[in-house]
Design a protein around this motif. Structure first.
Motif, PDB file in Angstrom:
ATOM      1  N   ALA A 198     -17.876  49.004  49.222  1.00 47.04           N
ATOM      2  CA  ALA A 198     -18.286  47.710  48.680  1.00 47.04           C
ATOM      3  C   ALA A 198     -17.090  46.869  48.269  1.00 47.04           C
ATOM      4  O   ALA A 198     -17.042  45.657  48.508  1.00 47.04           O
ATOM      5  N   PHE A 199     -16.107  47.489  47.653  1.00 43.50           N
ATOM      6  CA  PHE A 199     -14.937  46.767  47.147  1.00 43.50           C
ATOM      7  C   PHE A 199     -14.029  46.251  48.270  1.00 43.50           C
ATOM      8  O   PHE A 199     -13.217  45.355  48.037  1.00 43.50           O
ATOM      9  N   ASN A 200     -14.157  46.819  49.476  1.00 39.89           N
ATOM     10  CA  ASN A 200     -13.222  46.474  50.560  1.00 39.89           C
ATOM     11  C   ASN A 200     -13.913  45.961  51.825  1.00 39.89           C
ATOM     12  O   ASN A 200     -13.296  45.895  52.882  1.00 39.89           O
ATOM     13  N   LEU A 441     -26.346  54.097  52.574  1.00 39.38           N
ATOM     14  CA  LEU A 441     -25.266  53.380  53.246  1.00 39.38           C
ATOM     15  C   LEU A 441     -24.860  52.187  52.409  1.00 39.38           C
ATOM     16  O   LEU A 441     -25.707  51.372  52.037  1.00 39.38           O
ATOM     17  N   SER A 442     -23.573  52.061  52.106  1.00 41.53           N
ATOM     18  CA  SER A 442     -23.061  50.832  51.496  1.00 41.53           C
ATOM     19  C   SER A 442     -22.619  49.910  52.616  1.00 41.53           C
ATOM     20  O   SER A 442     -21.740  50.249  53.408  1.00 41.53           O
ATOM     21  N   ALA A 443     -23.255  48.739  52.687  1.00 41.85           N
ATOM     22  CA  ALA A 443     -22.957  47.750  53.715  1.00 41.85           C
ATOM     23  C   ALA A 443     -22.435  46.481  53.064  1.00 41.85           C
ATOM     24  O   ALA A 443     -22.839  46.140  51.942  1.00 41.85           O
ATOM     25  N   PRO A 444     -21.521  45.751  53.712  1.00 40.87           N
ATOM     26  CA  PRO A 444     -21.008  44.507  53.143  1.00 40.87           C
ATOM     27  C   PRO A 444     -22.136  43.539  52.801  1.00 40.87           C
ATOM     28  O   PRO A 444     -23.089  43.369  53.572  1.00 40.87           O
ATOM     29  N   ALA A 445     -22.022  42.904  51.631  1.00 47.25           N
ATOM     30  CA  ALA A 445     -23.059  41.989  51.153  1.00 47.25           C
ATOM     31  C   ALA A 445     -22.496  40.605  50.868  1.00 47.25           C
ATOM     32  O   ALA A 445     -23.064  39.849  50.080  1.00 47.25           O
ATOM     33  N   GLY A 450     -15.073  34.290  42.876  1.00 47.74           N
ATOM     34  CA  GLY A 450     -13.664  34.598  43.082  1.00 47.74           C
ATOM     35  C   GLY A 450     -13.357  35.095  44.477  1.00 47.74           C
ATOM     36  O   GLY A 450     -12.215  35.467  44.760  1.00 47.74           O
ATOM     37  N   GLY A 451     -14.355  35.136  45.355  1.00 42.19           N
ATOM     38  CA  GLY A 451     -14.115  35.546  46.732  1.00 42.19           C
ATOM     39  C   GLY A 451     -13.893  37.024  46.919  1.00 42.19           C
ATOM     40  O   GLY A 451     -13.305  37.451  47.930  1.00 42.19           O
ATOM     41  N   LEU A 452     -14.381  37.853  46.004  1.00 46.82           N
ATOM     42  CA  LEU A 452     -14.186  39.304  46.098  1.00 46.82           C
ATOM     43  C   LEU A 452     -15.387  39.966  46.763  1.00 46.82           C
ATOM     44  O   LEU A 452     -16.531  39.536  46.582  1.00 46.82           O
ATOM     45  N   PRO A 453     -15.160  41.052  47.525  1.00 47.96           N
ATOM     46  CA  PRO A 453     -16.245  41.671  48.298  1.00 47.96           C
ATOM     47  C   PRO A 453     -17.303  42.336  47.423  1.00 47.96           C
ATOM     48  O   PRO A 453     -17.014  42.872  46.352  1.00 47.96           O
ATOM     49  N   ALA A 454     -18.528  42.318  47.932  1.00 48.52           N
ATOM     50  CA  ALA A 454     -19.654  43.027  47.318  1.00 48.52           C
ATOM     51  C   ALA A 454     -20.318  43.887  48.381  1.00 48.52           C
ATOM     52  O   ALA A 454     -20.163  43.659  49.582  1.00 48.52           O
TER      53      ALA A 454
END
Length: 490
Positions: A198-200, A441-445, A450-454
């Motif tokens: 999630a963070f990346n 599964l963690s998938a990009p959200a 601040g433009g940071l990934p979730a």
């Protein structure tokens, strides 16, 4: 097609590392790329970006790696392929053992310990042609969702190097996001594949326990929480690596005999129209959530509808404090059972971080009655969440309750003004799937304030690993979030 000259690369290194794992495997086997070219491109990418993020540690000798890559080329020239990972540079997570490599577990206690055997997952990756170039960084003993340790230091986020990479598979997630590796292995007990994914802005898959053999281990009959699994930039890449990792092994008695690992690589296409999805959200405000993050998730949910699914908010009538208390008791029991000797030895105890001591001391105080109650509470939770699969095909939850935080912190001590009472309470959102034995599964959200990934968890029914990947593929095609590149890539 004539194989390229291994001594004079014909494809620019940036183009090589930009290939997804499926395309890379295809190009290697078609002899459009040599394994030496691939190795040189990955090492160049590591030289360029790893000093900024510290994701890959314990690097192996460069000439030895090029020699191994040359041997892989020679095998292909004879028509011999070891498997889908033939010639793939890989860096096993520094938690499980790799023969001939240091396995520190992020602890100074083990900083010089060279393993004599491969964990089953690494044995399989090696037999499939992977070349181990180093290790990916992990927090001490894999504890906590932030990758830092006294042996190798802190791993930094792929999208903002001032921020946390997550953990414990933080080094793996950053390596994949920054194209230093085509894909990577990780492990997950309390979100260790899901939080860093999630963070990346990559995919991390907590497999059902038993899908990927977890051995050697002294507790193979109680291996119900920690699992191994893949991290990748795309769902097909995730499936490619999982097809190598998964499958029965008699050394891991809880591993599954009837799985068809090849399906993970070749059976991902599925029409998801009409699929019913339940959104668990913040568990009816039980979970503390960073400001603005729920809006990010709300935007992501719409892409499931684009894929033809119906999404319905749902609440579970369950006491989540009861679930949390059962979780921390069973977690402390598991950790203390393995690591209590380190606590009892004064020389090693002083080298343990406070969180490790906290876990061991809690575990040693638990009575048989405490453990029995936790097991019963876990069973009650499983029945409660399993009942939802009568109404829904998949469930969704946040992968994280915060966006990537300051890398200088040990862990978030408060969320939205709510104090966190343990070092891992800020990761509570990953506990429901772990405690219920479910694949997640963690998938990009998308990207939050601040433009940071979730990231978003797609949770499937018992042993529904393939279906989770199929749902993930449909969602990814609808959202396109995974295609976002880190600014560090230039």
């Amino acid at each position: 097609m004539t194989a390229p000259d291994a001594n004079s690369p014909s494809v620019p290194g940036d183009d090589i590392v930009a290939l997804d794992a499926v395309a890379l495997s295809r190009s290697i086997h078609a002899r459009e790329l040599s394994c030496i070219e691939v190795m040189d491109a990955c090492l160049a990418q590591i030289d360029r970006l790893n000093p900024t993020v510290n994701a890959i540690v314990a690097m192996q000798d460069r000439e030895a790696l090029r020699t191994l890559a040359g041997e892989r080329d020679a095998q292909l020239s004879r028509g011999e392929s070891l498997g889908p990972l033939h010639g793939f540079p890989q860096a096993p997570k520094d938690i499980l053992p790799v023969a001939g490599m240091v396995t520190t577990k992020g602890s100074p206690i083990y900083k010089d310990e060279v393993s004599k055997v491969d964990a089953v997952i690494f044995e399989r990756m090696r037999k499939s042609g992977a070349i181990f170039i180093g290790r990916t960084n992990s927090p001490e003993f894999g504890l906590g969702g932030h990758t830092y340790n006294p042996v190798y230091g802190t791993t930094r986020n792929a999208f903002d190097s001032s921020r946390s990479a997550g953990g414990s598979s933080g080094g793996a997630a950053v390596s994949v996001a920054l194209r230093m590796l085509p894909c990577a292995d990780g492990s997950d007990m309390m979100g260790s594949l899901r939080t860093p994914a999630a963070f990346n802005n990559v995919f991390g898959f907590r497999t059902t326990p038993g899908c990927v053999p977890y051995a050697p281990s002294d507790d193979v009959f109680f291996q119900q929480f920690s699992v191994a699994g893949p991290i990748a930039r795309t769902i097909p890449d995730l499936g490619l690596l999982l097809s190598v990792q998964a499958g029965f092994d008699a050394r891991a008695p809880l591993s599954r005999r009837n799985d068809k690992p090849a399906d993970f690589a070749h059976a991902l296409e599925r029409d998801m129209r009409g699929t019913r999805i339940g959104w668990l959200g913040d568990l009816n405000e039980h979970l503390a959530m960073e400001a603005g993050l729920m809006d990010t998730y709300a935007s992501a949910l719409r892409h499931f509808e684009t894929a033809g699914c119906s999404v319905e908010a749902v609440n579970i009538a369950f006491d989540f404090e009861r679930l949390w208390n059962a979780w921390i008791d069973l977690r402390s029991l598991t950790f203390s059972g393995t690591n209590a000797p380190l606590y009892r030895n004064a020389a090693t105890r002083r080298l343990l971080k406070p969180e490790a001591i906290w876990e061991i001391e809690r575990g040693l105080k638990l009575s048989g009655e405490d453990v029995s109650r936790a097991v019963r509470d876990r069973a009650a939770w499983y029945q409660a969440i399993n009942a939802l699969f009568d109404r829904f095909d998949y469930l969704l939850m946040p992968s994280a309750q915060v966006l990537p935080f300051d890398a200088q912190l040990d862990w978030p001590h408060a969320i939205a003004g709510r104090e966190m009472d343990t070092y891992h309470r800020w990761m509570e959102t990953v506990v429901p799937a772990t405690m219920a034995f479910l694949p997640a599964l963690s998938a990009p959200a998308g990207f939050g304030p601040g433009g940071l990934p979730a990231g978003l968890q797609i949770i499937g029914p018992t042993q529904g690993d393939l279906g989770v990947l199929q749902m993930g593929l449909a969602y990814d095609r609808a959202s396109g979030y995974s295609s976002a590149r880190s600014p560090l890539l230039g």
